[in-house]
Scaffold this motif. Sequence first.
Motif, short mmCIF file in Angstrom:
data_model
loop_
_atom_site.label_atom_id
_atom_site.label_comp_id
_atom_site.label_asym_id
_atom_site.label_seq_id
_atom_site.Cartn_x
_atom_site.Cartn_y
_atom_site.Cartn_z
N UNK A 1 0.83 -1.14 -0.10
CA UNK A 1 -0.03 -0.04 0.12
C UNK A 1 0.79 1.34 -0.10
N UNK A 2 2.04 1.19 0.07
CA UNK A 2 2.90 2.06 -0.30
C UNK A 2 2.70 2.99 -1.19
N UNK A 3 2.56 4.40 -1.22
CA UNK A 3 2.18 5.19 -2.39
C UNK A 3 3.46 5.64 -3.38
N UNK A 4 3.40 5.97 -4.43
CA UNK A 4 4.36 6.52 -5.18
C UNK A 4 4.86 7.76 -4.61
N UNK A 5 3.89 8.62 -4.24
CA UNK A 5 4.00 10.00 -3.78
C UNK A 5 3.29 10.15 -2.39
N UNK A 6 3.81 11.07 -1.60
CA UNK A 6 3.32 11.49 -0.33
C UNK A 6 2.83 12.71 -0.61
N UNK A 7 1.79 13.18 0.17
CA UNK A 7 1.14 14.30 0.14
C UNK A 7 1.20 14.88 1.64
N UNK A 8 1.26 16.38 1.93
CA UNK A 8 1.07 16.85 3.14
C UNK A 8 1.01 18.33 2.90
N UNK A 9 0.29 18.91 3.83
CA UNK A 9 0.02 20.34 3.91
C UNK A 9 1.01 21.04 4.55
N UNK A 10 1.71 22.10 3.76
CA UNK A 10 3.02 22.83 4.07
C UNK A 10 2.27 23.92 4.80
N UNK A 11 3.60 24.63 5.49
CA UNK A 11 3.15 25.66 6.44
C UNK A 11 2.31 26.91 5.96
N UNK A 12 2.28 26.97 4.60
CA UNK A 12 1.61 27.85 4.06
C UNK A 12 0.33 27.44 3.73
N UNK A 13 -0.09 26.31 4.17
CA UNK A 13 -1.49 25.75 3.91
C UNK A 13 -1.57 25.13 2.34
N UNK A 14 -0.75 25.02 1.50
CA UNK A 14 -0.86 24.49 0.32
C UNK A 14 -0.36 23.22 0.40
N UNK A 15 -0.99 22.32 -0.29
CA UNK A 15 -0.54 20.87 -0.65
C UNK A 15 0.85 20.69 -1.27
N UNK A 16 1.60 19.79 -0.52
CA UNK A 16 2.86 19.64 -1.22
C UNK A 16 3.03 18.04 -1.41
N UNK A 17 3.38 17.67 -2.79
CA UNK A 17 3.38 16.54 -3.15
C UNK A 17 4.84 16.07 -3.40
N UNK A 18 5.31 14.93 -2.96
CA UNK A 18 6.84 14.66 -3.17
C UNK A 18 6.75 13.13 -3.64
N UNK A 19 7.69 12.86 -4.50
CA UNK A 19 7.80 11.68 -4.73
C UNK A 19 8.31 10.72 -3.56
N UNK A 20 7.94 9.53 -3.16
CA UNK A 20 8.30 8.86 -2.18
C UNK A 20 9.88 8.69 -1.86
N UNK A 21 10.32 8.19 -2.89
CA UNK A 21 11.94 8.18 -2.97
C UNK A 21 12.77 9.45 -2.81
N UNK A 22 12.11 10.30 -3.08
CA UNK A 22 12.76 11.68 -2.90
C UNK A 22 12.46 12.49 -1.49
N UNK A 23 11.62 11.76 -0.89
CA UNK A 23 10.84 12.49 0.41
C UNK A 23 12.11 12.21 1.58
N UNK A 24 12.13 13.36 2.43
CA UNK A 24 12.85 13.24 3.78
C UNK A 24 12.01 12.34 4.83
N UNK A 25 12.55 12.17 5.77
CA UNK A 25 11.99 11.57 6.95
C UNK A 25 10.90 12.67 7.33
#
Length: 93
Positions: free
Chosen positions: A20-44
């Motif tokens: 179930x691991x996604x290819x990308x992860x998504x989170x809301x940044x400090x500015x309130x906008x969605x941030x999408x990052x490829x899983x293999x490029x994501x930081x901890x």
Amino acid sequence: MSTSLIASLRKQLPSIYGEHLPNEIRYRGADGHDVVVALDAATVDELAFAIQTTNAESLALSRRRTALEELHTEVRKRAARGADRIADVSWVC
């Protein structure tokens, strides 16, 4: 994005959830906008932010489900049946 890295992670995880691991992860940044990052490029840290975002979404979904279940219980108590519209249910006690 390295699909071979994602595939390797999916196989190596010691749980049934690896698939179930996604290819990308998504989170809301400090500015309130969605941030999408490829899983293999994501930081901890980005992974932790994505977990927090997913948890918030899960809680909201759970609340919505519970509200719908409660509404369903209440309309059934008022003798509503499958094809009845919610707006037509008598809410007078």
